[in-house]
Design a protein around this motif. Structure first.
Motif, PDB file in Angstrom:
ATOM      1  N   LEU A   1       0.830  -1.208   0.000  1.00 22.80           N
ATOM      2  CA  LEU A   1       0.000   0.000   0.000  1.00 22.80           C
ATOM      3  C   LEU A   1       0.863   1.254   0.000  1.00 22.80           C
ATOM      4  CD1 LEU A   1      -2.787  -1.074   2.521  1.00 22.80           C
ATOM      5  CD2 LEU A   1      -3.064  -0.663   0.059  1.00 22.80           C
ATOM      6  N   GLY A   2       1.990   1.191   0.728  1.00 19.02           N
ATOM      7  CA  GLY A   2       2.909   2.329   0.698  1.00 19.02           C
ATOM      8  C   GLY A   2       3.445   2.580  -0.702  1.00 19.02           C
ATOM      9  N   PHE A   3       3.809   1.515  -1.413  1.00 13.07           N
ATOM     10  CA  PHE A   3       4.267   1.658  -2.796  1.00 13.07           C
ATOM     11  C   PHE A   3       3.153   2.198  -3.692  1.00 13.07           C
ATOM     12  CE2 PHE A   3       7.575  -1.791  -1.936  1.00 13.07           C
ATOM     13  CZ  PHE A   3       8.625  -0.872  -1.929  1.00 13.07           C
ATOM     14  N   ALA A   4       1.932   1.714  -3.471  1.00 12.90           N
ATOM     15  CA  ALA A   4       0.814   2.145  -4.312  1.00 12.90           C
ATOM     16  C   ALA A   4       0.536   3.634  -4.162  1.00 12.90           C
ATOM     17  CB  ALA A   4      -0.439   1.334  -3.966  1.00 12.90           C
ATOM     18  N   LEU A   5       0.657   4.145  -2.935  1.00 14.14           N
ATOM     19  CA  LEU A   5       0.382   5.564  -2.692  1.00 14.14           C
ATOM     20  C   LEU A   5       1.554   6.469  -3.066  1.00 14.14           C
ATOM     21  CD1 LEU A   5      -1.485   5.607   0.758  1.00 14.14           C
ATOM     22  CD2 LEU A   5      -2.402   6.250  -1.478  1.00 14.14           C
ATOM     23  N   GLY A   6       2.768   6.017  -2.789  1.00 12.79           N
ATOM     24  CA  GLY A   6       3.910   6.907  -2.942  1.00 12.79           C
ATOM     25  C   GLY A   6       4.918   6.524  -4.000  1.00 12.79           C
ATOM     26  N   GLY A   7       4.667   5.406  -4.705  1.00  9.97           N
ATOM     27  CA  GLY A   7       5.648   4.975  -5.696  1.00  9.97           C
ATOM     28  C   GLY A   7       6.815   4.260  -5.030  1.00  9.97           C
ATOM     29  N   TYR A   8       7.673   3.657  -5.832  1.00 13.52           N
ATOM     30  CA  TYR A   8       8.758   2.852  -5.290  1.00 13.52           C
ATOM     31  C   TYR A   8       9.859   3.705  -4.648  1.00 13.52           C
ATOM     32  CZ  TYR A   8       6.439  -0.854  -7.818  1.00 13.52           C
ATOM     33  OH  TYR A   8       5.499  -1.749  -8.275  1.00 13.52           O
ATOM     34  N   GLN A   9       9.848   5.035  -4.913  1.00 14.30           N
ATOM     35  CA  GLN A   9      10.830   5.908  -4.275  1.00 14.30           C
ATOM     36  C   GLN A   9      10.483   6.181  -2.813  1.00 14.30           C
ATOM     37  OE1 GLN A   9       8.757   6.724  -6.654  1.00 14.30           O
ATOM     38  NE2 GLN A   9       7.698   8.648  -6.208  1.00 14.30           N
ATOM     39  N   ILE A  10       9.352   5.622  -2.348  1.00 14.19           N
ATOM     40  CA  ILE A  10       8.957   5.852  -0.959  1.00 14.19           C
ATOM     41  C   ILE A  10       9.964   5.235   0.001  1.00 14.19           C
ATOM     42  CG2 ILE A  10       7.576   3.776  -0.537  1.00 14.19           C
ATOM     43  CD1 ILE A  10       6.610   7.385   0.350  1.00 14.19           C
ATOM     44  N   THR A  11      10.783   4.313  -0.489  1.00 16.70           N
ATOM     45  CA  THR A  11      11.819   3.712   0.359  1.00 16.70           C
ATOM     46  C   THR A  11      12.824   4.748   0.838  1.00 16.70           C
ATOM     47  OG1 THR A  11      13.101   3.142  -1.612  1.00 16.70           O
ATOM     48  CG2 THR A  11      11.618   1.452  -0.751  1.00 16.70           C
ATOM     49  N   GLU A  12      12.947   5.852   0.118  1.00 16.35           N
ATOM     50  CA  GLU A  12      13.904   6.903   0.476  1.00 16.35           C
ATOM     51  C   GLU A  12      13.281   7.996   1.318  1.00 16.35           C
ATOM     52  OE1 GLU A  12      16.952   6.309  -0.339  1.00 16.35           O
ATOM     53  OE2 GLU A  12      16.338   4.548  -1.506  1.00 16.35           O
ATOM     54  N   ALA A  13      12.001   7.867   1.663  1.00 16.32           N
ATOM     55  CA  ALA A  13      11.315   8.915   2.438  1.00 16.32           C
ATOM     56  C   ALA A  13      11.898   9.004   3.845  1.00 16.32           C
ATOM     57  CB  ALA A  13       9.819   8.607   2.511  1.00 16.32           C
TER      58      ALA A  13
END
Length: 484
Positions: free
Chosen positions: A150-162
């Motif tokens: 769900l995190g990937f769906a909302l924020g894209g795969y760059q969310i890992t760098e948030a």
């Protein structure tokens, strides 16, 4: 006779309750009373003291360690895997009645003083310990993996760098919510190895082994030993505490042995061994396996997908199926491209068996009983939800035709999913996480192809079997004198 039974499977969902229902039906048909304690994911209602006192025998149908087993030590006991209870419940009831007749329960003795059961072999025990660990891991996998997805769906795969949400959270920003979901899921995933290790140890030596098992799992994470390290630390902690529990402690410290002495000494020894002795070699082995997987491409990747598909369909939620699933989930934590390909292939192959049998019961209703047709209607949703156990009722009734058919279809699905390059970052969800799948069109094609292959094979094999049965039952009419 009055019988008791306990059913328990690794996931505590399908097998547990299907086995309970099969035992209840078999006992009723044989004219006996039975009460079943389902030690499933929804918890269990323990037997009452009256039921334990009045029982003549007990059936333990479980693939994991049965909780509080010393309650039944005074009863003649029949042990088996949970699938045996589904496909051969009548035989287990007969064995329990025979055991009770040969060695009646001693109702006057304390339960723990009259052990009358022969336990499973060493291999079965080890499998039960490992499956217990896996059963406790699966809810963490499902919750953590779906939160990450769900995190990937909302924020894209760059969310890992948030940045961490503790450093700032914007209630109106969807990226902040995406980061929150992803970081919650990552925390849940971080518990997988400690939980696996802790509950393997718990299965072997009960509560005193929990702390050494969890800490050993944490050390496995610290040393990058991964799931392999969790397996080793869990077995090591459980075995050590099991041995230490046999010590004859002085009366002065006997009361604090399980809550202080055993956890303290066990944690120190297991943690030290994991840090100093086995952690680094296991980390090297894990890294080597990861590098080998990342190097897979072309025909090698397709063959791996086919193999994983065969494993997913072989026992439909049993140990082989769970081994393939655990292999996929272990790689998922690395988020490497090959790991995502493997996760997609495993889930697709696990969806195929119930869908194929649902299709077969729809296309050729006459080949299936009314009960199987009802199960077929339910199998549509089970397959779409990635619950491979939906195929079990069919396999239990006709294993020689059903199991090879669904294995062939799942192998096709796994191979095609790999060939199409479909990826998956969530460990569960079935058709409901299609938006999170890389190359979803190819993924759906792989599932449809495998479903058609399995359904066609089941229909063909059952049709041949039906014709052979009809031919065997047909008796040629004697020729008349006029014909002669």
């Amino acid at each position: 006779m009055k019988l008791l039974a306990v059913t328990a499977c690794p996931t505590g969902i399908a097998h547990t309750y299907m086995a309970a229902e099969a035992l209840e039906v078999a006992a009723e048909e044989a004219g006996h009373e039975i009460v079943v304690e389902t030690q499933g994911s929804a918890g269990s209602t323990p037997f009452t003291p009256e039921q334990l006192a009045e029982a003549d025998a007990i059936i333990l149908a479980a693939d994991v360690e049965v909780r509080d087993k010393d309650r039944f030590a005074h009863l003649p006991t029949v042990t088996s895997g949970v699938k045996k209870a589904i496909s051969g419940a009548d035989q287990l009831v007969e064995q329990a009645v025979a055991a009770a007749t040969a060695a009646p329960a001693d109702r006057s003795a304390e339960p723990v003083l009259a052990v009358k059961q022969s336990g499973p072999g060493a291999a079965s025990k080890v499998r039960g310990w490992l499956m217990t660990g896996v059963s406790y891991v699966i809810p963490f996998v499902a919750a953590g993996g779906l939160l990450i997805a769900l995190g990937f769906a909302l924020g894209g795969y760059q969310i890992t760098e948030a940045p961490k949400v503790t450093e700032g959270f914007d209630w109106t920003s969807h990226l902040s919510w995406a980061a929150l979901l992803f970081q919650l899921g990552a925390l849940a995933f971080g518990l997988l190895v400690p939980v696996l290790s802790g509950f393997i140890a718990y299965a072997i030596a009960d509560r005193p082994a929990l702390v050494p098992g969890f800490v050993g799992g944490l050390v496995a994470v610290q040393t990058s030993a991964g799931f392999l390290g969790g397996l080793v630390s869990g077995l090591l902690a459980g075995g050590l505490i099991f041995w230490m529990k046999k010590w004859k402690a002085p009366r002065a410290i006997a009361g604090i042995m399980p809550v202080l002495v055993l956890p303290l000494i066990g944690t120190a020894i297991v943690g030290g061994i994991m840090f100093v002795v086995v952690g680094q070699p296991l980390a090297a082995a894990t890294a080597g396996l990861t590098n080998w997987l990342n190097g897979l491409s072309g025909s090698n990747a397709i063959l791996l997908g086919a193999l994983l598909g065969l494993m997913m369909a072989f026992d439909m939620g049993g140990p082989v199926n769970k081994a393939a699933y655990a292999f996929a989930v272990a790689g998922l934590s690395t988020q490497s491209q090959t790991a995502l390909l493997i996760m997609a292939a495993v889930m697709a192959a696990g969806m195929t068996p119930p869908l194929a049998l649902a299709l077969a019961t729809t296309v050729r209703k006459k080949l299936f009983s009314e009960v199987e047709r009802e199960n077929g209607r339910a199998a549509w949703l089970l397959g779409a939800s990635f619950i491979t156990e939906g195929a079990i009722p069919f396999a239990a009734g006709d294993p020689l035709r059903v199991i090879p058919s669904i294995m062939a279809g799942s192998a096709v699905t796994g191979a095609l999913s790999m060939a199409f390059g479909s990826t998956l970052r969530a460990p569960h969800g079935g058709i409901f996480v299609i938006p999170l799948i890389g190359n979803p069109f190819g993924y759906l094609v792989a599932i449809v192809a495998g479903t058609l292959v399995s359904a066609a094979l089941v229909i063909a094999l059952k049709s041949v079997g039906q014709k052979q049965k009809a031919a065997a039952e047909t008796v040629p009419a004697p020729r008349s004198a006029a014909t002669v």
